[in-house]
Design a protein around this motif. Structure first.
Motif, mmCIF file in Angstrom:
data_model
loop_
_atom_site.group_PDB
_atom_site.id
_atom_site.type_symbol
_atom_site.label_atom_id
_atom_site.label_comp_id
_atom_site.label_asym_id
_atom_site.label_seq_id
_atom_site.Cartn_x
_atom_site.Cartn_y
_atom_site.Cartn_z
ATOM 1 N N ASP A 1 -3.365 2.892 7.301
ATOM 2 C CA ASP A 1 -4.261 2.594 6.321
ATOM 3 C C ASP A 1 -4.011 3.445 5.257
ATOM 4 N N VAL A 2 -4.428 2.741 3.941
ATOM 5 C CA VAL A 2 -4.357 3.486 2.657
ATOM 6 C C VAL A 2 -5.900 3.215 1.995
ATOM 7 N N GLY A 3 -6.278 4.537 1.741
ATOM 8 C CA GLY A 3 -7.522 4.596 1.223
ATOM 9 C C GLY A 3 -7.766 5.682 0.036
ATOM 10 N N LEU A 4 -9.009 5.513 -0.476
ATOM 11 C CA LEU A 4 -9.278 6.701 -1.475
ATOM 12 C C LEU A 4 -10.286 7.547 -0.770
ATOM 13 N N HIS A 5 -9.408 8.951 -1.117
ATOM 14 C CA HIS A 5 -10.554 10.143 -0.453
ATOM 15 C C HIS A 5 -10.972 10.776 -1.559
ATOM 16 N N CYS A 6 -12.291 10.899 -1.774
ATOM 17 C CA CYS A 6 -13.002 11.494 -2.858
ATOM 18 C C CYS A 6 -14.077 12.327 -2.508
ATOM 19 N N LYS A 7 -14.435 13.210 -3.412
ATOM 20 C CA LYS A 7 -15.650 14.258 -3.251
ATOM 21 C C LYS A 7 -16.997 13.793 -3.341
ATOM 22 N N GLU A 8 -17.030 12.395 -3.932
ATOM 23 C CA GLU A 8 -18.076 11.696 -4.118
ATOM 24 C C GLU A 8 -18.062 10.452 -3.416
ATOM 25 N N PRO A 9 -19.079 9.725 -3.026
ATOM 26 C CA PRO A 9 -19.161 8.290 -2.320
ATOM 27 C C PRO A 9 -18.812 7.262 -3.135
ATOM 28 N N ILE A 10 -17.367 6.932 -3.255
ATOM 29 C CA ILE A 10 -16.717 5.875 -3.882
ATOM 30 C C ILE A 10 -15.878 4.938 -3.157
ATOM 31 N N ASN A 11 -16.534 3.542 -3.371
ATOM 32 C CA ASN A 11 -15.708 2.547 -2.428
ATOM 33 C C ASN A 11 -15.762 1.189 -3.374
ATOM 34 N N THR A 12 -15.722 1.534 -4.822
ATOM 35 C CA THR A 12 -15.563 0.520 -5.899
ATOM 36 C C THR A 12 -14.575 0.742 -6.756
ATOM 37 N N LEU A 13 -14.181 -0.213 -7.414
ATOM 38 C CA LEU A 13 -13.142 -0.041 -8.350
ATOM 39 C C LEU A 13 -13.963 0.731 -9.724
ATOM 40 N N GLU A 14 -15.165 0.064 -10.024
ATOM 41 C CA GLU A 14 -16.065 0.492 -10.919
ATOM 42 C C GLU A 14 -16.506 1.874 -10.779
ATOM 43 N N GLY A 15 -16.648 2.321 -9.423
ATOM 44 C CA GLY A 15 -16.848 3.760 -9.262
ATOM 45 C C GLY A 15 -16.032 4.843 -9.622
ATOM 46 N N LEU A 16 -14.627 4.333 -9.812
ATOM 47 C CA LEU A 16 -13.520 5.036 -10.102
ATOM 48 C C LEU A 16 -13.324 5.432 -11.544
ATOM 49 N N GLN A 17 -14.180 4.511 -12.296
ATOM 50 C CA GLN A 17 -14.029 4.797 -13.829
ATOM 51 C C GLN A 17 -14.504 6.045 -13.961
ATOM 52 N N GLY A 18 -13.692 6.850 -15.021
ATOM 53 C CA GLY A 18 -13.944 8.059 -15.375
ATOM 54 C C GLY A 18 -13.426 9.089 -14.300
ATOM 55 N N LYS A 19 -12.957 8.750 -13.299
ATOM 56 C CA LYS A 19 -12.366 9.600 -12.305
ATOM 57 C C LYS A 19 -10.847 9.918 -12.439
ATOM 58 N N LYS A 20 -10.516 11.064 -11.637
ATOM 59 C CA LYS A 20 -8.991 11.295 -11.863
ATOM 60 C C LYS A 20 -8.473 11.042 -10.589
ATOM 61 N N VAL A 21 -7.380 10.228 -10.476
ATOM 62 C CA VAL A 21 -7.018 10.138 -9.150
ATOM 63 C C VAL A 21 -5.606 10.656 -8.772
ATOM 64 N N ARG A 22 -5.269 11.070 -7.689
ATOM 65 C CA ARG A 22 -3.831 11.381 -7.306
ATOM 66 C C ARG A 22 -3.232 10.343 -6.553
ATOM 67 N N VAL A 23 -1.896 10.027 -6.887
ATOM 68 C CA VAL A 23 -1.026 8.854 -6.482
ATOM 69 C C VAL A 23 0.293 9.656 -6.187
ATOM 70 N N TRP A 24 1.043 8.390 -5.710
ATOM 71 C CA TRP A 24 2.454 9.171 -5.312
ATOM 72 C C TRP A 24 3.747 8.649 -6.066
ATOM 73 N N SER A 25 3.428 7.507 -6.916
ATOM 74 C CA SER A 25 4.548 7.066 -7.747
ATOM 75 C C SER A 25 4.178 6.779 -8.952
ATOM 76 N N GLY A 26 5.282 6.199 -9.823
ATOM 77 C CA GLY A 26 4.887 5.915 -11.023
ATOM 78 C C GLY A 26 4.329 4.360 -11.018
ATOM 79 N N HIS A 27 4.808 3.698 -10.069
ATOM 80 C CA HIS A 27 4.130 2.139 -10.236
ATOM 81 C C HIS A 27 2.601 2.325 -9.937
ATOM 82 N N LEU A 28 2.233 3.267 -9.050
ATOM 83 C CA LEU A 28 0.654 3.222 -8.925
ATOM 84 C C LEU A 28 0.045 3.729 -10.114
ATOM 85 N N VAL A 29 0.765 4.759 -10.713
ATOM 86 C CA VAL A 29 0.069 5.207 -12.325
ATOM 87 C C VAL A 29 -0.057 3.965 -12.833
#
Length: 340
Positions: free
Chosen positions: A154-182
């Motif tokens: 499973d791939v998920g978003l692991h956050c400090k705050e309760p986020i489970n929507t794309l809208e909730g990710l707005q304004g947040k900084k996300v760690r990813v593992w590839s340029g494609h994901l950036v």
């Protein structure tokens, strides 16, 4: 009586010398291949590589031995592996297409995150992935003999705050593992940056990023529960398989029994790991373990959000493929058709 004893002693000595000679001849007849792996020995894949080595010894009747060097202990760089094997500087290696972007940029476009939304789709794509890598490595003078099918975690978003929507990710900084994901998250107006796994914990701890896009099933192995409190499932991991590659220069020095042993051992490991790759019970058990550690598992991202993510990922995948040239675009078109 003394003469009989003396003859017996001499006969025993001659027999012992004969056995010693046979043992020496057998040792000389055993060929040893050095196998490079960049993965740590603690990784599940490492066990399968070791099993491959055991099978080769068994199927070759002891005439062929594979010595596995884990965690890059031979000092070889992954980015150079195509050239190294082509030149016969190392006998065998664990091959992963996305590592070779410099020499074979099209290989980075074979498979991408967001390509599948159900784990079972991966099994339908595998034969095509195997064929693509086999032919691509052959162009570099590398023979492939099976490999390891990675588990579909499973791939998920692991956050400090309760986020489970794309809208909730707005304004947040996300760690990813590839340029494609950036590029994918950029299309969703979400800031993302590539941070190596070894630096991810500190980046979350110090606030460099707010969330980590990561393989939830193995999140505990990097202690994400210590620096993030919430988790939400997004999609299954589109995991490119690891292939066992042997330099053609080495392959041609082996006899038929040894070649057959490598092929049979590699195919056996491939089939075994394929049967283990999709396992809903494994994912459920791992999720329960994370809850027990204190992680708050939120409802998964909605179907609409997943579809929006997949569309962005597919667009970024196609653009990446186009930049790599006609070959990369062909890979994208071939594989993406199987997942739509």
């Amino acid at each position: 009586m003394k003469r009989t004893v003396k003859i017996s002693v001499i006969a025993t000595a001659v027999a012992a010398c004969g056995l010693g000679f046979m043992a020496s001849a057998h040792a000389d007849a055993t060929k040893t291949l050095k196998f490079h792996s960049g993965l740590a020995q603690s990784r599940p894949e490492a066990e399968h590589i070791e099993h491959f080595a055991e099978l080769v010894k068994e199927k070759s009747s002891g005439t062929l031995k594979v010595d596995v060097y884990h965690a890059g202990s031979l000092g070889l760089k992954e980015a150079d592996m195509l050239r190294i094997l082509q030149a016969g500087m190392i006998d065998m290696a664990l091959m992963y297409g996305e590592y070779y972007k410099r020499d074979a940029p099209a290989l980075a476009s074979v498979y991408a995150q967001g390509a599948i939304t159900e784990s079972s789709q991966h099994l339908e794509v595998l034969p095509t992935l195997h064929s693509i890598y086999q032919k691509a490595y052959a162009n570099w003078g590398i023979k492939t003999v099976g490999g390891v099918v990675a588990p579909i975690f499973d791939v998920g978003l692991h956050c400090k705050e309760p986020i489970n929507t794309l809208e909730g990710l707005q304004g947040k900084k996300v760690r990813v593992w590839s340029g494609h994901l950036v590029d994918t998250f950029k299309k969703l107006n979400v800031s993302a940056q590539v941070i190596p796994q070894n630096d991810m914990y500190l980046a979350l701890q110090t606030g460099v990023v707010d969330c980590a896009y990561y393989l939830s099933t193995v999140a505990k192995t990097v202690s994400l529960q210590e620096v993030t409190e919430y988790e939400a499932y997004l999609h299954p991991w589109a995991a490119s398989p690891w292939m066992f590659g042997i330099s053609n220069k080495i392959w041609e020095t082996l006899d038929k029994q040894q070649q057959d042993a490598l092929i049979a051992a590699g195919n056996e490991v491939w089939n075994q790991t394929q049967s283990l790759s999709v396992d809903e019970q494994r994912e459920t058990t791992a999720r329960e373990e994370r809850v027990a550690m204190g992680i708050k598992v939120l409802p998964a991202f909605s179907a609409d959000d997943v579809q929006t993510f997949v569309q962005a990922a597919d667009q970024a995948w196609q653009e990446m493929a186009e930049k790599s040239g006609e070959e990369g675009l062909n890979y994208y078109q071939t594989v993406s058709l199987l997942t739509k």
